[in-house]
Design a protein around this motif. Sequence first.
Motif, PDB file in Angstrom:
ATOM      1  N   GLU A  85       1.433  -1.038  -0.194  1.00  0.00           N
ATOM      2  CA  GLU A  85       0.003   0.289  -0.526  1.00  0.00           C
ATOM      3  C   GLU A  85       0.946   1.213  -0.171  1.00  0.00           C
ATOM      4  O   GLU A  85       0.674   2.017  -0.334  1.00  0.00           O
ATOM      5  N   THR A  88       2.408   1.261  -3.431  1.00  0.00           N
ATOM      6  CA  THR A  88       1.653   2.138  -4.588  1.00  0.00           C
ATOM      7  C   THR A  88       0.911   3.558  -4.669  1.00  0.00           C
ATOM      8  O   THR A  88       0.286   3.404  -5.508  1.00  0.00           O
ATOM      9  N   LYS A  89       1.294   4.293  -3.646  1.00  0.00           N
ATOM     10  CA  LYS A  89       0.469   5.213  -3.440  1.00  0.00           C
ATOM     11  C   LYS A  89       0.045   5.706  -3.876  1.00  0.00           C
ATOM     12  O   LYS A  89      -0.834   6.948  -4.332  1.00  0.00           O
ATOM     13  N   GLY A  91       0.282   4.835  -7.956  1.00  0.00           N
ATOM     14  CA  GLY A  91       0.303   4.584  -8.616  1.00  0.00           C
ATOM     15  C   GLY A  91       0.534   3.211  -8.728  1.00  0.00           C
ATOM     16  O   GLY A  91       1.481   2.904  -8.080  1.00  0.00           O
ATOM     17  N   ILE A  92       0.709   1.825  -9.739  1.00  0.00           N
ATOM     18  CA  ILE A  92       1.181   0.874 -10.138  1.00  0.00           C
ATOM     19  C   ILE A  92       1.868   1.165 -11.599  1.00  0.00           C
ATOM     20  O   ILE A  92       1.758   2.063 -12.508  1.00  0.00           O
ATOM     21  N   MET A 125      -7.399  -5.086  -7.640  1.00  0.00           N
ATOM     22  CA  MET A 125      -7.737  -4.073  -7.060  1.00  0.00           C
ATOM     23  C   MET A 125      -5.999  -3.503  -7.962  1.00  0.00           C
ATOM     24  O   MET A 125      -6.168  -2.251  -8.567  1.00  0.00           O
ATOM     25  N   ILE A 126      -4.968  -4.023  -7.879  1.00  0.00           N
ATOM     26  CA  ILE A 126      -4.291  -4.640  -8.854  1.00  0.00           C
ATOM     27  C   ILE A 126      -4.205  -3.460  -9.728  1.00  0.00           C
ATOM     28  O   ILE A 126      -3.405  -2.892 -10.813  1.00  0.00           O
ATOM     29  N   LYS A 128      -6.774  -3.016 -12.000  1.00  0.00           N
ATOM     30  CA  LYS A 128      -7.902  -1.465 -11.895  1.00  0.00           C
ATOM     31  C   LYS A 128      -7.101  -0.040 -11.405  1.00  0.00           C
ATOM     32  O   LYS A 128      -7.283   0.449 -11.986  1.00  0.00           O
ATOM     33  N   LYS A 129      -6.039  -0.016 -10.280  1.00  0.00           N
ATOM     34  CA  LYS A 129      -5.810   1.281  -9.955  1.00  0.00           C
ATOM     35  C   LYS A 129      -4.290   1.070 -11.613  1.00  0.00           C
ATOM     36  O   LYS A 129      -4.562   2.972 -11.247  1.00  0.00           O
ATOM     37  N   TYR A 133      -7.415  -3.288 -16.854  1.00  0.00           N
ATOM     38  CA  TYR A 133      -8.352  -3.642 -16.711  1.00  0.00           C
ATOM     39  C   TYR A 133      -9.431  -4.255 -17.554  1.00  0.00           C
ATOM     40  O   TYR A 133      -9.810  -5.065 -17.551  1.00  0.00           O
TER      41      TYR A 133
END
Length: 188
Positions: A85, A88-89, A91-92, A125-126, A128-129, A133
């Motif tokens: 967390e 990656t706050k 972004g990924i 979650m990853i 989509k972030k 996705y």
Amino acid sequence: SAASDVYKRQPWEFKDVSSGTTEYVGADVELAKYIAEKLGVELPRSLVDAFRGTNPTAIRNKFTEYFGDRLDYDKTRAVKHEYFEMATKDGIPLEEGLVELLEYLNANGIPAAVATSTEQKRAEMIIKKAGVYEMFTGYTYGDLIERSKPAPDIFLKAAELIGQKPEDCLVLEDSAPGLEAGKAAGGY
């Protein structure tokens, strides 16, 4: 040196962060250091290597086999997620060329599937972030597959989800067990 074989609590002196078969990306090293420091443990590189590309059940089994009751798996996993967390706050990060590849595939009606060892909740979650996705046609996750990579199951399921024969699929992977699984499934 000991630093090349074990992730230890500080001080950190990593002169060589690669083994004969696996190159460690910065995130792997930083995560291992974070867990080691936070929990006051040593993480052998061989153990970290054994986790790469495998599903949550396989990781839990390998972790428990190594640590027994000396270290709680769920607590360690919570620390891993805490690190993720923080890391990656903003972004990924994506592999260079991924978006262009997915755009090309979509524009040409070529289906693409995610076949990740990560459990569905976290993987979705990853993805989509990361903003990709919707660019995939199908998804299969480690917690939905009984046998972990290097078994071919996850790639066989991914091919089925996108309506393709496994031998007509190109497998792009980031781990040795994943490459073995893709080959065992019949993919390129």
